[in-house]
Enzyme design. Structure first.
Site, short mmCIF file in Angstrom:
data_model
loop_
_atom_site.label_atom_id
_atom_site.label_comp_id
_atom_site.label_asym_id
_atom_site.label_seq_id
_atom_site.Cartn_x
_atom_site.Cartn_y
_atom_site.Cartn_z
N ASN A 110 -2.78 0.62 5.76
CA ASN A 110 -3.76 0.28 4.74
C ASN A 110 -4.32 1.50 4.01
OD1 ASN A 110 -6.01 -1.45 3.48
ND2 ASN A 110 -7.17 0.02 4.73
N TYR A 127 -0.76 6.05 -8.48
CA TYR A 127 -1.05 4.91 -7.61
C TYR A 127 0.03 3.84 -7.76
CZ TYR A 127 -3.84 1.38 -5.16
OH TYR A 127 -4.29 0.43 -4.27
N LYS A 149 2.70 2.47 -4.91
CA LYS A 149 2.64 1.09 -4.46
C LYS A 149 3.95 0.35 -4.72
CE LYS A 149 -1.37 1.11 -2.54
NZ LYS A 149 -1.49 0.92 -1.08
N ASP A 195 -5.59 12.03 9.52
CA ASP A 195 -5.11 12.29 8.16
C ASP A 195 -3.68 11.80 8.11
OD1 ASP A 195 -4.18 13.25 5.76
OD2 ASP A 195 -4.53 15.37 6.21
N VAL A 196 -3.44 10.66 7.47
CA VAL A 196 -2.10 10.07 7.52
C VAL A 196 -1.06 10.90 6.78
CG1 VAL A 196 -2.94 7.71 7.85
CG2 VAL A 196 -2.51 8.56 5.53
#
Length: 258
Positions: free
Chosen positions: A95, A163, A167, A68-69
């Site tokens: 990623n 999102y 990003k 779990d990053v």
């Protein structure tokens, strides 16, 4: 004998991450595949095994680590496993990423916002931090970090504030990491991907909402082209860097958004 390079790939259970992991492995990298779903990671490992076409005794190592990053402890366990298995880390492909419900900005729940920030931005930072620690200490020193920025690092889609914000922030992380790593042989670049054919883009077959309120079917491209671009960046010597690379379906509306 040339030392085998070691790659850590997050979000390796499907899509871009899976394609990159398999391509790196097929080209001689030992790969540590990280993701939340153990079954999906085992599928990636199986695909890596099938992709190797050299002598069986020369096959590089492969390892699946459920991760779990968004958790610092989980990320530390991932990089500890990579170092214990292979002694070093030469490449990190950041990623892993998720989206939030496509709702008007004012209706987005704080929990959904935080979940995206924790995975896309904080997760990439935590992985970068652990990779840098290893890369600075190993011999020979250095390594490469590639961040998945997405077309959304440049322009948003409607109702995508979480999102898009993360990003755009990945671009800042890429630039800061590239600068801070410059004097310790650590490079950092970003790949911005548009409409690769993955489970994430399958919905595009039914049409995607456009900024003018219409819905249109958007073209996609073979995800292998993305994996090949990651491999190109990964194979560069450490005195060379591609800070930003965009690979996209040629006829998608990105260039004309707005």
């Amino acid at each position: 004998m040339q030392q085998v390079k070691v790659a850590v790939v997050t979000g390796a259970g499907s899509g871009v991450g899976q394609a990159a992991a398999v391509t790196l492995y097929r080209n001689g990298y030992a790969v540590v595949a990280a993701g939340r779903r153990e079954a999906a990671l085992q599928d990636t490992v199986a695909q890596m095994s099938a992709a190797w076409n050299g002598p069986a005794g020369d096959a590089p190592g492969k390892l699946a680590v459920s991760t779990d990053v968004s958790s610092q402890a989980s990320v530390r366990a991932l990089f500890t496993a990579a170092r214990e298995a292979y002694g070093r880390v030469d490449l990190l492909f950041n990623n892993a990423g998720i989206g939030a419900p496509a709702v008007p900005l004012e209706d987005l729940e704080l929990a959904d916002w935080q979940r995206v920030v924790d995975t896309n931005l904080t997760g990439s930072f935590l992985c970068t931090q652990e990779a840098v620690r290893i890369m600075k200490a190993q011999d020979p020193r250095g390594g490469r970090i590639i961040n998945n920025g997405s077309i959304s690092a440049h322009v948003p889609r409607p109702n995508s504030v979480a999102y898009t914000a993360t990003k755009h922030s990945i671009t800042g992380l890429t630039k800061a990491t590239a600068l801070d790593g410059r004097n310790v042989e650590i490079t950092c670049g970003q790949i911005d991907i548009g409409n690769a054919g993955t489970p994430m883009t399958a919905r595009m077959a039914d049409g995607v909402r456009q900024p003018n309120g219409t819905t249109m079917v958007e073209p996609t491209m073979d995800v292998q082209h993305v994996a090949d671009a990651v491999l190109y960046m990964a194979n560069l010597p450490l005195d060379t860097n591609v800070p930003f690379l965009t690979v996209m379906a040629n006829k998608m509306p990105y260039i004309g958004r707005g």
